[in-house]
Motif scaffolding. Sequence first.
Motif, mmCIF file in Angstrom:
data_model
loop_
_atom_site.group_PDB
_atom_site.id
_atom_site.type_symbol
_atom_site.label_atom_id
_atom_site.label_comp_id
_atom_site.label_asym_id
_atom_site.label_seq_id
_atom_site.Cartn_x
_atom_site.Cartn_y
_atom_site.Cartn_z
ATOM 1 N N ALA A 155 0.769 -1.158 -0.071
ATOM 2 C CA ALA A 155 -0.034 0.085 -0.060
ATOM 3 C C ALA A 155 0.759 1.257 -0.047
ATOM 4 N N VAL A 156 1.903 1.197 0.738
ATOM 5 C CA VAL A 156 2.880 2.479 0.767
ATOM 6 C C VAL A 156 3.412 2.612 -0.685
ATOM 7 N N LEU A 157 3.891 1.468 -1.154
ATOM 8 C CA LEU A 157 4.586 1.421 -2.605
ATOM 9 C C LEU A 157 3.417 1.950 -3.334
ATOM 10 N N ARG A 158 2.272 1.623 -3.390
ATOM 11 C CA ARG A 158 1.096 2.014 -4.392
ATOM 12 C C ARG A 158 0.906 3.375 -4.068
ATOM 13 N N ARG A 159 0.871 3.816 -2.979
ATOM 14 C CA ARG A 159 0.336 5.147 -2.578
ATOM 15 C C ARG A 159 1.393 6.286 -3.337
#
Length: 119
Positions: free
Chosen positions: A54-58
């Motif tokens: 999720a961090v990488l996607r955001r």
Amino acid sequence: MAVALYQAKAEFFRMLGHPVRIRVLELLQAGPTPVRDLLAELEVEPSSLSQQLAVLRRSGIVTATREGTTVVYALAGGDVAELLRTARRILTGLISDQSVLLAELRAGADRAEREDRPG
């Protein structure tokens, strides 16, 4: 007010500052990868992997697509792979330099010890 470039860079590197995120990015260099395959490669709980993805996607450096019930992740561009290769070169050089320095220090200590021995 616009964020200064150095501040944006600091945030970017902070976002990369987790071993699982780095490993995910390394694995994704081989191409789009289903979450189940990432889990098989990483020794983390599914919830932890989900948080890191999720961090990488955001941040926008990975993309996620759904193929049926499977979510597949991919690098958003080749620049991330280049950054990882550059980091590897830098770290390899630093480790090599440190190994040479350590060997020199050990050799100096060995010489000093031999010179200090009586007889």
